[in-house]
Design an enzyme around this catalytic site. Structure first.
Site, PDB file in Angstrom:
ATOM      1  N   ARG A 105       5.633  -2.857   2.938  1.00  0.00           N
ATOM      2  CA  ARG A 105       5.000  -1.545   2.839  1.00  0.00           C
ATOM      3  C   ARG A 105       5.632  -0.781   1.679  1.00  0.00           C
ATOM      4  O   ARG A 105       6.846  -0.615   1.629  1.00  0.00           O
ATOM      5  CB  ARG A 105       5.203  -0.829   4.172  1.00  0.00           C
ATOM      6  CG  ARG A 105       4.800   0.593   4.210  1.00  0.00           C
ATOM      7  CD  ARG A 105       4.614   1.003   5.647  1.00  0.00           C
ATOM      8  NE  ARG A 105       5.750   1.742   6.143  1.00  0.00           N
ATOM      9  CZ  ARG A 105       5.633   2.767   6.974  1.00  0.00           C
ATOM     10  NH1 ARG A 105       4.452   3.141   7.406  1.00  0.00           N
ATOM     11  NH2 ARG A 105       6.686   3.406   7.393  1.00  0.00           N
ATOM     12  N   THR A 110       3.388   4.793  -1.491  1.00  0.00           N
ATOM     13  CA  THR A 110       1.928   4.840  -1.302  1.00  0.00           C
ATOM     14  C   THR A 110       1.526   4.450   0.123  1.00  0.00           C
ATOM     15  O   THR A 110       0.390   4.685   0.535  1.00  0.00           O
ATOM     16  CB  THR A 110       1.241   3.843  -2.254  1.00  0.00           C
ATOM     17  OG1 THR A 110       1.712   2.525  -1.911  1.00  0.00           O
ATOM     18  CG2 THR A 110       1.563   4.133  -3.705  1.00  0.00           C
ATOM     19  N   ASP A 155      11.172   1.319  14.131  1.00  0.00           N
ATOM     20  CA  ASP A 155      10.893   0.217  13.194  1.00  0.00           C
ATOM     21  C   ASP A 155      10.976  -1.109  13.959  1.00  0.00           C
ATOM     22  O   ASP A 155      12.065  -1.541  14.357  1.00  0.00           O
ATOM     23  CB  ASP A 155      11.901   0.258  12.044  1.00  0.00           C
ATOM     24  CG  ASP A 155      11.549  -0.763  10.968  1.00  0.00           C
ATOM     25  OD1 ASP A 155      11.392  -1.952  11.311  1.00  0.00           O
ATOM     26  OD2 ASP A 155      11.401  -0.376   9.802  1.00  0.00           O
ATOM     27  N   ASP A 168      13.327  -3.858  12.484  1.00  0.00           N
ATOM     28  CA  ASP A 168      14.756  -3.543  12.683  1.00  0.00           C
ATOM     29  C   ASP A 168      15.150  -3.769  14.131  1.00  0.00           C
ATOM     30  O   ASP A 168      16.207  -4.333  14.423  1.00  0.00           O
ATOM     31  CB  ASP A 168      15.029  -2.082  12.316  1.00  0.00           C
ATOM     32  CG  ASP A 168      15.130  -1.888  10.809  1.00  0.00           C
ATOM     33  OD1 ASP A 168      15.096  -2.891  10.079  1.00  0.00           O
ATOM     34  OD2 ASP A 168      15.207  -0.728  10.371  1.00  0.00           O
TER      35      ASP A 168
HETATM   36  N1  URA Z   1       5.961  -0.269  11.396  1.00  0.00           N
HETATM   37  C1  URA Z   1       6.909  -0.116  12.365  1.00  0.00           C
HETATM   38  O1  URA Z   1       7.784  -0.954  12.519  1.00  0.00           O
HETATM   39  N2  URA Z   1       6.857   0.980  13.145  1.00  0.00           N
HETATM   40  C2  URA Z   1       5.913   1.932  13.017  1.00  0.00           C
HETATM   41  O2  URA Z   1       5.914   2.911  13.767  1.00  0.00           O
HETATM   42  C3  URA Z   1       4.945   1.755  11.995  1.00  0.00           C
HETATM   43  C4  URA Z   1       4.988   0.645  11.200  1.00  0.00           C
END
Ligand code: URA
Length: 205
Positions: A101, A105, A197, A200
């Site tokens: 990601r 952007t 995340d 993570d």
């Molecule tokens: N990716 C993630 O790991 N968590 C989110 O909330 C959005 C995208």
């Protein structure tokens, strides 16, 4: 086509995933548990044909799955869903798509693409933990379409309405399977309430 899969096991395991105190070890176990419930539902429309089978006593009717099935986790969080899906259907082939990601952007940028040969009959299941903006999945879907894919399914544990809407608008033919639809995205495009995340938390980073 949106499919919201709810089940007490899915919902109680999702609650553990959301809890910020849950360790990576337990987080992984919950992803596997939810994935195994979802796989059962998600794979139920695979095309089949009738065949004859010889039992030790007589001949009877059975079925076999006729299409090639490919599971494609979106790196890296989607990898958590691969073991329960492979356990449910070990004959499937596996591809990997890496999409990063862009934090400015919020668009998905492909950095890895390694997928078995596919054709218009192949049943493809994109595995992802979070369907947030839909950017990564849209990027994966458009690439797979260029490769000849015609039957693509999206499997995501938690989805935001924005991401669902985007995929449904750009690719209305695609089936989306999710275990939860959350309130929306925050300013950093994280799903809220979400679970943080996913990569993570799964990897302990
Ligand atoms: N990716 C993630 O790991 N968590 C989110 O909330 C959005 C995208």
């Amino acid at each position: 086509m949106l499919n919201l899969l709810n089940h007490p096991i899915i919902e109680s395991e999702l609650t553990k995933l959301r809890d910020k105190r849950t360790s990576s070890e337990l987080f992984r176990q919950s992803v596997v548990s939810i994935g195994s419930c979802m796989a059962y539902e998600v794979l139920k429309n695979l095309p089949t044909r009738e065949i004859q089978v010889e039992t030790p006593l007589e001949t009877t009717k059975g079925i076999e799955i006729t299409s090639k099935v490919v599971f494609i986790p979106i790196l890296r969080a989607g990898l958590g869903l691969l073991p329960p899906f492979m356990k449910k259907y070990p004959k499937a082939e596996v591809g990997y798509i890496g999409i990063r990601r862009n934090e400015t952007t919020f668009h998905g940028e492909e950095y890895y693409f390694n997928v078995p040969e596919i054709n218009s009959e192949t049943r493809i299941f994109l595995l992802e933990i979070m369907l947030a903006t839909g950017g990564s999945l849209i990027s994966a879907i458009s690439r797979l379409k260029l490769e000849g894919a015609a039957h693509i399914n999206v499997v995501a544990l938690i989805s935001a309405p924005e991401g669902i809407e985007r995929i449904a608008t750009e690719y209305p033919e695609i089936a989306i399977y999710t275990a939860a639809i959350d309130r929306g995205l925050n300013e950093k495009k994280y799903i809220v309430p979400g679970l943080g995340d996913a990569g993570d938390r799964l990897n302990g980073t």
